[in-house]
Design a protein around this motif. Sequence first.
Motif, PDB file in Angstrom:
ATOM      1  N   THR A  17      11.671   8.799  -3.551  1.00  0.00           N
ATOM      2  CA  THR A  17      12.829   8.214  -2.860  1.00  0.00           C
ATOM      3  C   THR A  17      12.466   7.826  -1.428  1.00  0.00           C
ATOM      4  O   THR A  17      13.037   6.885  -0.880  1.00  0.00           O
ATOM      5  CB  THR A  17      14.038   9.167  -2.846  1.00  0.00           C
ATOM      6  OG1 THR A  17      13.588  10.441  -2.366  1.00  0.00           O
ATOM      7  CG2 THR A  17      14.630   9.326  -4.227  1.00  0.00           C
ATOM      8  N   GLU A  18      11.508   8.531  -0.813  1.00  0.00           N
ATOM      9  CA  GLU A  18      11.144   8.186   0.554  1.00  0.00           C
ATOM     10  C   GLU A  18      10.057   7.132   0.613  1.00  0.00           C
ATOM     11  O   GLU A  18       9.524   6.836   1.690  1.00  0.00           O
ATOM     12  CB  GLU A  18      10.727   9.455   1.312  1.00  0.00           C
ATOM     13  CG  GLU A  18      11.927  10.368   1.553  1.00  0.00           C
ATOM     14  CD  GLU A  18      11.533  11.711   2.152  1.00  0.00           C
ATOM     15  OE1 GLU A  18      10.532  11.758   2.901  1.00  0.00           O
ATOM     16  OE2 GLU A  18      12.224  12.702   1.863  1.00  0.00           O
ATOM     17  N   GLY A  19       9.689   6.603  -0.551  1.00  0.00           N
ATOM     18  CA  GLY A  19       8.749   5.480  -0.567  1.00  0.00           C
ATOM     19  C   GLY A  19       7.292   5.870  -0.361  1.00  0.00           C
ATOM     20  O   GLY A  19       6.434   4.999  -0.224  1.00  0.00           O
ATOM     21  N   ILE A  20       7.001   7.163  -0.329  1.00  0.00           N
ATOM     22  CA  ILE A  20       5.612   7.589  -0.152  1.00  0.00           C
ATOM     23  C   ILE A  20       4.803   7.252  -1.398  1.00  0.00           C
ATOM     24  O   ILE A  20       3.650   6.830  -1.328  1.00  0.00           O
ATOM     25  CB  ILE A  20       5.560   9.103   0.142  1.00  0.00           C
ATOM     26  CG1 ILE A  20       6.261   9.371   1.473  1.00  0.00           C
ATOM     27  CG2 ILE A  20       4.132   9.613   0.142  1.00  0.00           C
ATOM     28  CD1 ILE A  20       6.543  10.819   1.748  1.00  0.00           C
ATOM     29  N   SER A  21       5.450   7.417  -2.576  1.00  0.00           N
ATOM     30  CA  SER A  21       4.812   7.084  -3.845  1.00  0.00           C
ATOM     31  C   SER A  21       5.627   5.983  -4.520  1.00  0.00           C
ATOM     32  O   SER A  21       6.822   5.854  -4.269  1.00  0.00           O
ATOM     33  CB  SER A  21       4.776   8.309  -4.751  1.00  0.00           C
ATOM     34  OG  SER A  21       4.052   9.334  -4.130  1.00  0.00           O
ATOM     35  N   PRO A  22       4.981   5.186  -5.393  1.00  0.00           N
ATOM     36  CA  PRO A  22       5.700   4.081  -6.029  1.00  0.00           C
ATOM     37  C   PRO A  22       6.820   4.577  -6.929  1.00  0.00           C
ATOM     38  O   PRO A  22       6.705   5.638  -7.547  1.00  0.00           O
ATOM     39  CB  PRO A  22       4.625   3.371  -6.851  1.00  0.00           C
ATOM     40  CG  PRO A  22       3.467   4.285  -6.913  1.00  0.00           C
ATOM     41  CD  PRO A  22       3.551   5.205  -5.745  1.00  0.00           C
ATOM     42  N   LYS A  23       7.885   3.820  -7.005  1.00  0.00           N
ATOM     43  CA  LYS A  23       9.006   4.248  -7.837  1.00  0.00           C
ATOM     44  C   LYS A  23       8.689   4.076  -9.317  1.00  0.00           C
ATOM     45  O   LYS A  23       9.403   4.567 -10.171  1.00  0.00           O
ATOM     46  CB  LYS A  23      10.299   3.520  -7.446  1.00  0.00           C
ATOM     47  CG  LYS A  23      10.341   2.029  -7.737  1.00  0.00           C
ATOM     48  CD  LYS A  23      11.722   1.498  -7.340  1.00  0.00           C
ATOM     49  CE  LYS A  23      12.024   0.117  -7.894  1.00  0.00           C
ATOM     50  NZ  LYS A  23      11.051  -0.928  -7.612  1.00  0.00           N
ATOM     51  N   GLU A  24       7.595   3.385  -9.622  1.00  0.00           N
ATOM     52  CA  GLU A  24       7.166   3.254 -11.020  1.00  0.00           C
ATOM     53  C   GLU A  24       6.196   4.394 -11.388  1.00  0.00           C
ATOM     54  O   GLU A  24       5.399   4.264 -12.315  1.00  0.00           O
ATOM     55  CB  GLU A  24       6.470   1.901 -11.236  1.00  0.00           C
ATOM     56  CG  GLU A  24       7.351   0.691 -11.007  1.00  0.00           C
ATOM     57  CD  GLU A  24       7.434   0.299  -9.537  1.00  0.00           C
ATOM     58  OE1 GLU A  24       6.817   0.984  -8.679  1.00  0.00           O
ATOM     59  OE2 GLU A  24       8.113  -0.699  -9.220  1.00  0.00           O
ATOM     60  N   ALA A  25       6.283   5.507 -10.656  1.00  0.00           N
ATOM     61  CA  ALA A  25       5.302   6.585 -10.826  1.00  0.00           C
ATOM     62  C   ALA A  25       5.092   6.995 -12.284  1.00  0.00           C
ATOM     63  O   ALA A  25       3.983   7.331 -12.666  1.00  0.00           O
ATOM     64  CB  ALA A  25       5.725   7.801 -10.000  1.00  0.00           C
ATOM     65  N   GLY A  38      13.817   8.363 -12.168  1.00  0.00           N
ATOM     66  CA  GLY A  38      15.124   8.352 -11.523  1.00  0.00           C
ATOM     67  C   GLY A  38      16.271   8.456 -12.507  1.00  0.00           C
ATOM     68  O   GLY A  38      17.423   8.210 -12.172  1.00  0.00           O
ATOM     69  N   ASP A  39      15.962   8.798 -13.784  1.00  0.00           N
ATOM     70  CA  ASP A  39      17.020   8.929 -14.774  1.00  0.00           C
ATOM     71  C   ASP A  39      17.578  10.343 -14.847  1.00  0.00           C
ATOM     72  O   ASP A  39      18.528  10.598 -15.573  1.00  0.00           O
ATOM     73  CB  ASP A  39      16.503   8.516 -16.163  1.00  0.00           C
ATOM     74  CG  ASP A  39      16.403   7.010 -16.299  1.00  0.00           C
ATOM     75  OD1 ASP A  39      17.340   6.322 -15.851  1.00  0.00           O
ATOM     76  OD2 ASP A  39      15.392   6.522 -16.823  1.00  0.00           O
ATOM     77  N   PRO A  53       4.916  -2.079 -14.912  1.00  0.00           N
ATOM     78  CA  PRO A  53       6.131  -1.978 -14.104  1.00  0.00           C
ATOM     79  C   PRO A  53       5.982  -2.572 -12.715  1.00  0.00           C
ATOM     80  O   PRO A  53       6.968  -2.830 -12.032  1.00  0.00           O
ATOM     81  CB  PRO A  53       6.347  -0.470 -14.014  1.00  0.00           C
ATOM     82  CG  PRO A  53       4.982   0.098 -14.112  1.00  0.00           C
ATOM     83  CD  PRO A  53       4.238  -0.783 -15.061  1.00  0.00           C
ATOM     84  N   MET A  54       4.742  -2.770 -12.269  1.00  0.00           N
ATOM     85  CA  MET A  54       4.525  -3.271 -10.921  1.00  0.00           C
ATOM     86  C   MET A  54       4.798  -4.771 -10.869  1.00  0.00           C
ATOM     87  O   MET A  54       4.821  -5.432 -11.900  1.00  0.00           O
ATOM     88  CB  MET A  54       3.084  -2.994 -10.501  1.00  0.00           C
ATOM     89  CG  MET A  54       2.750  -1.514 -10.485  1.00  0.00           C
ATOM     90  SD  MET A  54       3.975  -0.590  -9.570  1.00  0.00           S
ATOM     91  CE  MET A  54       3.026   0.762  -8.970  1.00  0.00           C
ATOM     92  N   GLN A  90       0.856  -1.189   0.000  1.00  0.00           N
ATOM     93  CA  GLN A  90       0.000   0.000   0.000  1.00  0.00           C
ATOM     94  C   GLN A  90       0.886   1.231   0.000  1.00  0.00           C
ATOM     95  O   GLN A  90       1.938   1.249   0.640  1.00  0.00           O
ATOM     96  CB  GLN A  90      -0.890  -0.021   1.246  1.00  0.00           C
ATOM     97  CG  GLN A  90      -1.769   1.215   1.386  1.00  0.00           C
ATOM     98  CD  GLN A  90      -2.471   1.247   2.741  1.00  0.00           C
ATOM     99  OE1 GLN A  90      -3.004   0.250   3.210  1.00  0.00           O
ATOM    100  NE2 GLN A  90      -2.439   2.410   3.370  1.00  0.00           N
ATOM    101  N   TYR A  91       0.475   2.262  -0.760  1.00  0.00           N
ATOM    102  CA  TYR A  91       1.251   3.501  -0.824  1.00  0.00           C
ATOM    103  C   TYR A  91       0.475   4.648  -0.182  1.00  0.00           C
ATOM    104  O   TYR A  91      -0.754   4.710  -0.292  1.00  0.00           O
ATOM    105  CB  TYR A  91       1.580   3.860  -2.268  1.00  0.00           C
ATOM    106  CG  TYR A  91       2.559   2.909  -2.920  1.00  0.00           C
ATOM    107  CD1 TYR A  91       3.929   3.036  -2.701  1.00  0.00           C
ATOM    108  CD2 TYR A  91       2.107   1.867  -3.721  1.00  0.00           C
ATOM    109  CE1 TYR A  91       4.834   2.156  -3.282  1.00  0.00           C
ATOM    110  CE2 TYR A  91       3.006   0.984  -4.307  1.00  0.00           C
ATOM    111  CZ  TYR A  91       4.362   1.143  -4.084  1.00  0.00           C
ATOM    112  OH  TYR A  91       5.255   0.270  -4.652  1.00  0.00           O
ATOM    113  N   GLY A  92       1.205   5.559   0.427  1.00  0.00           N
ATOM    114  CA  GLY A  92       0.562   6.716   1.023  1.00  0.00           C
ATOM    115  C   GLY A  92      -0.063   7.610  -0.029  1.00  0.00           C
ATOM    116  O   GLY A  92      -1.139   8.159   0.154  1.00  0.00           O
TER     117      GLY A  92
END
Lengths: 285, 455, 304
Positions: free
Chosen positions: B248-256, B434-435, C141-142, B194-196
């Motif tokens: 980066t702080e994991g609040i949102s998915p890194k696949e945003a 992240g690129d 991607p998930m 689950q994401y914030g």
Amino acid sequence: MKGEIKDLKGASFYIKRGLIYMVLILWSLFTFLPLYWMLVSSFIDPNSSASLQFTLVPKEFTLASYSYFFTFNKNVLRWLFNSLLISGVVTLANVFFASMAGYAFSKLRFPGRNAFFWTLMSSIMIPGQVTLIPLYILVVNVFNMSDTYFAIILPGVVSVYNIFLMKQYMTSIPSTLIDAARIDACSEFGIFRKVIFPMAKPGVAVMAIFTFVGQWNDFFWPFLVTKTSTMRTIQVGLSSFKFADSTQFGPMMAGAVIASIPMFILFFALQKYFLQGITIGAIKG
Amino acid sequence: MRARKVMAGTLSVILAGSLLLTGCGSNTTQIAKEDIVKVWTFPVEKNYAKNFDAVKADFEAKNPNIKIQKEELTWAEGGKKFDTTVNAGNPPDIMFIAPSAKYISTGLEVPVENYLDAKTLADYYPSGLEYMKVDGKLYGLPLYMKIQTMGGNKKLLEEAGIDWKSIQQNGWTWDQFKQLVKKGTKTNADGKQQYGFVFNGSGVDFSELLDHLNMNNGLPYALDKNSKYTYTNPKFLDTLKFIRSLITEGISPKEANQITPQKRMDYLYSEQAMIIFKAMPYYEVVIADNNKKVADKTAPAGQKQIDFVLLPEPHADGQQAAVLGGVDGYTMFKQKSYNGDQEQHLKNIAKVMVALTSSKAGASAVTLNLPQVTKSGEDMWKDKYTMSPENKAEVDRLFKTIVPPTQVNPDKSLKAIKIYDEVIKPDYQALLGGDKTPERMFQDVQNKAKELFGQ
Amino acid sequence: MKKMADADNRWARNRQFIQDYGWSYIFIALPILIFLTFTLYPLLRALVMSFQTYHVMGSEWVGFKNYAYVFHRELFSKALINTLLYTLGTVPINIIISLGLALAIFQLGKKSQTFFKASFYLPAVASGVTISLVWLFIYDPMPEGLMNQFIHLFGFANVNWLGKVDTALLSLMFLTFLGGHGSGLILYLASLGGIPKTIYEAADIDAASTWSKFRNITWPLLKPTTLYMLVINVIGSFQVFMSAYLMTSGGPDHATTTIAYLIYQDAFEYFEFGVAAAESFILALIIVAISVLQFKYMGSDVEY
């Protein structure tokens, strides 16, 4: 037919064959995925959002999406008819004109042949995005053909891709046959009709399918030059299922299934020609 | 042989049919006493076709000399069709689209003020009309006001100990937002991640979060009142850093950058998202529909009934909280060559446009849970709204923090759009993935701005 | 008298010309006519546009400004490189795959042939939108994405396939390897069917190996088809647009911006038709050059 050499086949033959089958089956299962998904999603309730999920095993089975598709607009059958008419005419025109032109470019020698051929070829190297507006101005503003079958059909009556395809296919028809026919005092058109066309049938069948499928699936041009609902093609009609953020997936997929049936029929009707190996002797006799 | 006969038969029937049908179909030229006004529209909301036809019937009864010819476009390709016809000099008279420098530069978008009388215009709230102006000139009329903000799952918010009622009333800063929302990132009851905070970083408007956060950081629009480019301000860099830190702080998915608007909703429905962006008042209706499906078991497995609350967007420390408002509506166009009385035609177009946006047309705003744009609409529809009292109160509060649009020079506006499309959008995708670092992206924007604006 | 003879001569020459070539021109007349109207005219208009700043109410001549702009435009070279990479990475491989599949299927029985032809070709009739939706599910991607589930089996962490600069273009290339061979396959099968069996029978008498039969009979006789495939696929791949448009919007950071996508954006997002036209003609020159080379090396007319 293969009986007499059967004894010569060892175990290695069957292993090889088995491997070929395995690879082909696995691969074709994969390529079939989109089609399968389309079919599965078409059996889902029109109001269900489940269809947006990708599942291998269908969760529900109802024909509601199909009846929804046929009733949501009174012109659905008309769209199918329009598509059939347009794709049919375009395909027949291409079969006729592109194979004639292909014959001229592959087997006849005449001044300007290469110049004509390369002018045609270079035209397909320009992306359609930039010729779209001039073409629209020509068809709609100048010829005033907006909302007619002509507007959709005419630009596609003979495609350079098909001319090129036919030229390439006819290249390998032996010229000796043509010379023989000439000695028999056949006219050029007679040669084309009696010698070339029958020999080129596999190529023509392939071209017919490509053209029909291409025209049937064409979306943007028919959408651009038609305005009344009765003139729309099935692909344009299908796109009207999209509503804001959500898409009525079930009916859209049901429509896509219905819309692919004519292409399936044509494919199975013509596919026997692709296999037809022609032996030269048979034609000569 | 038989097959050939059948083929030949079919062919001749098809050809004959085509000639016959085109014979009737091509009859487009009319010697008309009545003026035809062409309107292109979209499926704006689920009842829009019906609402439109009602307005049309009403109008044509009152104005027998004017006929409305409607064409409904699709969201996916309608814009491109319109763009093609505009550039061919042949657009419809009225289009459901916001006025923009892009269309004004073609010379075919028509200012409407001269064709409307003051009394009609006074029926529209000025705040809505403001969005239909470019460089101070009015090009169309709004159908409804809109706002875009965030929304949350009431149950998950309360689980994380977040006092959403207080946030609705008092707003929150970026730091407070991060601190609170971080608690929403965890493994949920189904064992799923689950994401914030889940926002759309893919799809048509994938960069909208950036615009909204800039607005909450003192940079409401790319061009300020004096048509000066503002995204070279270091505050733009702060916004980028804030967005990057959410990932980066994991609040949102890194696949945003691959989260489509649909996926964002899926995450909300499966309780994998505590807060989503973007959200609109209309989502209350959408989510209620989905809740019904969950109850009927026609929703995908794992989806839950959601109690939805609208939330304000967080603002940078020391900056005003702000909301991106706007309108959707109709704008007026002319053709390159019109046969007939152009002036009279434009007057008639304006009349149609008024009918399509005022009083009776206000039904659409009701469906969308959005405020009316006219006083006549307000009177007609004010009792028809059905919204939860908390969300209704929040909508009213949010409307007070809307930053009005700036009226800027169209040429400069085109340049700003170019920077946005060619640099900000692609760089933003890379930033989310992240690129690219926020600093690199800011540098790219500054370089392009120097190239185009020389500042 | 002499004049008369001259006229007679000319008349005879003309008659001879018509007799020799008349049919040739009749055969290509309609294609040329349609071509002149619906292709060449818009093309010339576009050529004119490339020297203008296009405005529907009246364009301005700007000479070679658009071309100069394109040549100095970083984004154009980036898109060109992306397109070249895409072409080099997909066209040869896909032609080999199509040929390989065709050869494998051709040796099977009639029923199996029909079955495989149908299962490879028919999915192509489903519209590109449906296919790209499926691929979006595959590249999700998930962790629940199909491709990610697959690489999890081998212990890899999940990848943001379309969202990272270094995997986005590769992912778009990869999807062409697994599908979309239907047309090529059918074309090759039709051409294989056209090769007379007698030639193979003659080779069998000489006890030729499978490879030597392929090398000396099949490959040369398939050359016209291969040339067609090559030219058409290179054109298609230089104009590739749909996958970038539907799946990545050219991103991230222009990693999947192809020339055709750039041209689309210039034309329809910025209304800079002059620039878009200039870019198109530069692109066309590149494709023509490549095609001429292909014809030169592959185009020797083969007959048996």
